[in-house]
Design a protein around this motif. Structure first.
Motif, mmCIF file in Angstrom:
data_model
loop_
_atom_site.group_PDB
_atom_site.id
_atom_site.type_symbol
_atom_site.label_atom_id
_atom_site.label_comp_id
_atom_site.label_asym_id
_atom_site.label_seq_id
_atom_site.Cartn_x
_atom_site.Cartn_y
_atom_site.Cartn_z
ATOM 1 N N PRO A 136 0.799 -1.243 0.000
ATOM 2 C CA PRO A 136 0.000 0.000 0.000
ATOM 3 C C PRO A 136 0.824 1.282 0.000
ATOM 4 O O PRO A 136 0.343 2.321 -0.460
ATOM 5 C CB PRO A 136 -0.825 -0.118 1.283
ATOM 6 C CG PRO A 136 -0.877 -1.576 1.587
ATOM 7 C CD PRO A 136 0.436 -2.136 1.114
ATOM 8 N N LYS A 137 2.071 1.229 0.476
ATOM 9 C CA LYS A 137 2.852 2.467 0.524
ATOM 10 C C LYS A 137 3.210 2.984 -0.866
ATOM 11 O O LYS A 137 3.588 4.140 -1.024
ATOM 12 C CB LYS A 137 4.116 2.279 1.360
ATOM 13 C CG LYS A 137 5.170 1.364 0.805
ATOM 14 C CD LYS A 137 6.441 1.452 1.670
ATOM 15 C CE LYS A 137 7.511 0.456 1.266
ATOM 16 N NZ LYS A 137 7.260 -0.869 1.872
ATOM 17 N N TYR A 138 3.064 2.120 -1.892
ATOM 18 C CA TYR A 138 3.382 2.547 -3.254
ATOM 19 C C TYR A 138 2.148 3.022 -4.015
ATOM 20 O O TYR A 138 2.188 3.146 -5.244
ATOM 21 C CB TYR A 138 4.026 1.386 -4.024
ATOM 22 C CG TYR A 138 5.307 0.875 -3.403
ATOM 23 C CD1 TYR A 138 6.330 1.731 -3.025
ATOM 24 C CD2 TYR A 138 5.481 -0.498 -3.179
ATOM 25 C CE1 TYR A 138 7.491 1.256 -2.450
ATOM 26 C CE2 TYR A 138 6.651 -0.982 -2.614
ATOM 27 C CZ TYR A 138 7.642 -0.106 -2.248
ATOM 28 O OH TYR A 138 8.801 -0.587 -1.685
ATOM 29 N N LYS A 139 1.074 3.312 -3.306
ATOM 30 C CA LYS A 139 -0.161 3.741 -3.967
ATOM 31 C C LYS A 139 0.103 4.959 -4.854
ATOM 32 O O LYS A 139 0.681 5.956 -4.409
ATOM 33 C CB LYS A 139 -1.241 4.076 -2.937
ATOM 34 C CG LYS A 139 -2.601 4.402 -3.554
ATOM 35 C CD LYS A 139 -3.645 4.614 -2.475
ATOM 36 C CE LYS A 139 -5.008 4.972 -3.073
ATOM 37 N NZ LYS A 139 -5.545 3.905 -3.928
ATOM 38 N N GLY A 140 -0.297 4.863 -6.114
ATOM 39 C CA GLY A 140 -0.107 5.957 -7.062
ATOM 40 C C GLY A 140 1.286 6.071 -7.620
ATOM 41 O O GLY A 140 1.579 7.012 -8.369
ATOM 42 N N LYS A 141 2.162 5.106 -7.310
ATOM 43 C CA LYS A 141 3.549 5.173 -7.776
ATOM 44 C C LYS A 141 3.949 3.971 -8.625
ATOM 45 O O LYS A 141 5.124 3.835 -8.977
ATOM 46 C CB LYS A 141 4.490 5.283 -6.572
ATOM 47 C CG LYS A 141 4.505 6.665 -5.925
ATOM 48 C CD LYS A 141 5.051 7.703 -6.902
ATOM 49 C CE LYS A 141 5.154 9.081 -6.313
ATOM 50 N NZ LYS A 141 5.693 10.064 -7.296
#
Length: 349
Positions: A160-165
Motif C-alpha cells: 500500500p505504501k506505493y499507492k499511485g507510484k
C-alpha cells in the motif's frame, strides 16, 4: 506468447496494414524486408549489422520497426501473400507465430550448436537472438526520499505504501508477465492463475498510476519519478540509466522472467535463402556483441565474448541465463482470451 484464436488485435490491422507494404523499388533481385523492433534495437541493426551484411551480399535490406503485437497481427493478415522475409518478435508473440505456421523450419547451420538451449524455441522454427530479463525497475531518488528499502519481490507491487507510484503495461505486454509471476509468488502458476488475479485486482491495481503501453511514456514517468516502481525489462531500464536518471533494475527473489527477442524466416516470404543468411548473421558472435553494446540484449550465442563494461548491463553467461524463469507460453496463449477479458473486467478498470 493450440490454435491461436487470441489475436484480437486483427480488428486494428486494416488501418495499419500499409505500414508493412514493401515499395516496388525495394522488391529487386536482392531485396530483403525485415520486420523488427524499434528504438535501440533498430539503431543497432541499421548502424552496426545491416551495413556489413549488405556489403558482403550485395543485398538491400529494408528494416521496418514495430511492436510485436502489431507486427504479428499484420503477418497473420498477410498470410500466403507475405512481403516479409524475416520477422523479429518477443518470444510470447513468436510462439503464436509458430502456432500460426508463419515460420519456416530453421536451416541446419552449425552455429545453432552454439546457441543456448533456452534460446531454441520448441518446434525448431524460431530462435532467440537476444536475452533480456523482466523484473522490477525502481527510482532510487523517490525511494530514498521516502525511506523505502529496495524492492525485492513481485509482491512488493501490492504494498500500500506505493499507492499511485506503480506503473505496468497492459496484459498484452508486461502485464501478462506480472500476472503470472505474482501468481507464482502466491502459490499459483500458469495452470493455477487465481492467486495472480486475486493479488492483481485487490492489491496491485489500487497502487497503479497508469497501465502504460508506450515505452517512451513509461521511460519519462520512470525518469521523473512519477512512476517509482514499474514492471519492465532490463533492456528498457538500461537506457534510462544511461541518460543519468537515478533508476535501477531489480531481479525479484522469486526470479526474473526469461525474455527473448526472437527471429524466424517467414513461411512463403520472398528470398528465403537470403533471409537464412541474414539470420545466421544475426546469430554470429560479432553481431551478438553489437546487440549487447547498443541494445543491451544478452547474447544467445555462447561464443560471444563481452567486455566487462558491457557484460554487467546485460544477461550474460550460462549462470545468468540459467537463473531466468521461463514462462509456459503454450498454456498462456491458450488461456489468453479469457484472461484478457477478466483482466479488463477486474484489474485494469
Amino acid at each position: 506468447m493450440p490454435a491461436t484464436r487470441n489475436i484480437q488485435v486483427l480488428s486494428l490491422v486494416a488501418t495499419s496494414l500499409a505500414a508493412l507494404s514493401v515499395p516496388a523499388t525495394v522488391l529487386g533481385a536482392e531485396a530483403l524486408y525485415v520486420a523488427g523492433f524499434g528504438g535501440s534495437t533498430q539503431k543497432a541493426f541499421e548502424e552496426q549489422i545491416i551495413p556489413g551484411f549488405e556489403a558482403r551480399t550485395g543485398a538491400k535490406v529494408t528494416y521496418v520497426p514495430g511492436n510485436s503485437t502489431d507486427t504479428l497481427a499484420k503477418l497473420i493478415a498477410q498470410k500466403s501473400k507475405e512481403d516479409v522475409s524475416i520477422a523479429m518478435l518477443d518470444d510470447g508473440q513468436m510462439s503464436q507465430a509458430v502456432e500460426q505456421n508463419l515460420c519456416m523450419p530453421l536451416p541446419a547451420f552449425p552455429m545453432l550448436n552454439d546457441i543456448y538451449p533456452k534460446a531454441r524455441m520448441s518446434g525448431g522454427k524460431a530462435v532467440g537472438f537476444g536475452f533480456y530479463a523482466t523484473g522490477l525497475g525502481y527510482n532510487k531518488g523517490v525511494f530514498a526520499k521516502n525511506g523505502w528499502a529496495t524492492p525485492t519481490s513481485w509482491n512488493d507491487l501490492g504494498d500500500p505504501k506505493y499507492k499511485g507510484k506503480v506503473s505496468i503495461a497492459p496484459i498484452s505486454s508486461y502485464g501478462m508477465m506480472a500476472l503470472v509471476m505474482i501468481a507464482r509468488a502466491n502459490g499459483g502458476n500458469e495452470e493455477k492463475i487465481e492467486p495472480g488475479f486475486e493479488a492483481m485486482a485487490k492489491k496491485v491495481s489500487p497502487n497503479v498510476l497508469a497501465w502504460e503501453a508506450s515505452p517512451a511514456t513509461m521511460a519519462q514517468m520512470f525518469q521523473t519519478g512519477e512512476a517509482a516502481l514499474i514492471v519492465w525489462g532490463n533492456t528498457r531500464v538500461q537506457p534510462v540509466v544511461d541518460q543519468g536518471a537515478p533508476v535501477a533494475f531489480v531481479y525479484p527473489k522469486e526470479g526474473a522472467v526469461l525474455g527473448m527477442v526472437t527471429a524466424c524466416v517467414i513461411n512463403g516470404g520472398p528470398k528465403p535463402k537470403l533471409a537464412q543468411r541474414f539470420l545466421e548473421e544475426v546469430l554470429s558472435p560479432a553481431a551478438q556483441v553489437q546487440l549487447a553494446k547498443w541494445a543491451a540484449l544478452g547474447p544467445t550465442n555462447s561464443k560471444a565474448k563481452l567486455e566487462p563494461d558491457v557484460a554487467r548491463n546485460v544477461v550474460y553467461g550460462p549462470d545468468q541465463v540459467g537463473a531466468l524463469v521461463p514462462l509456459d507460453w503454450s498454456v498462456i496463449n491458450l488461456k489468453r482470451p479469457d484472461w484478457t477479458k477478466r483482466w479488463n473486467r477486474e484489474v485494469e478498470r
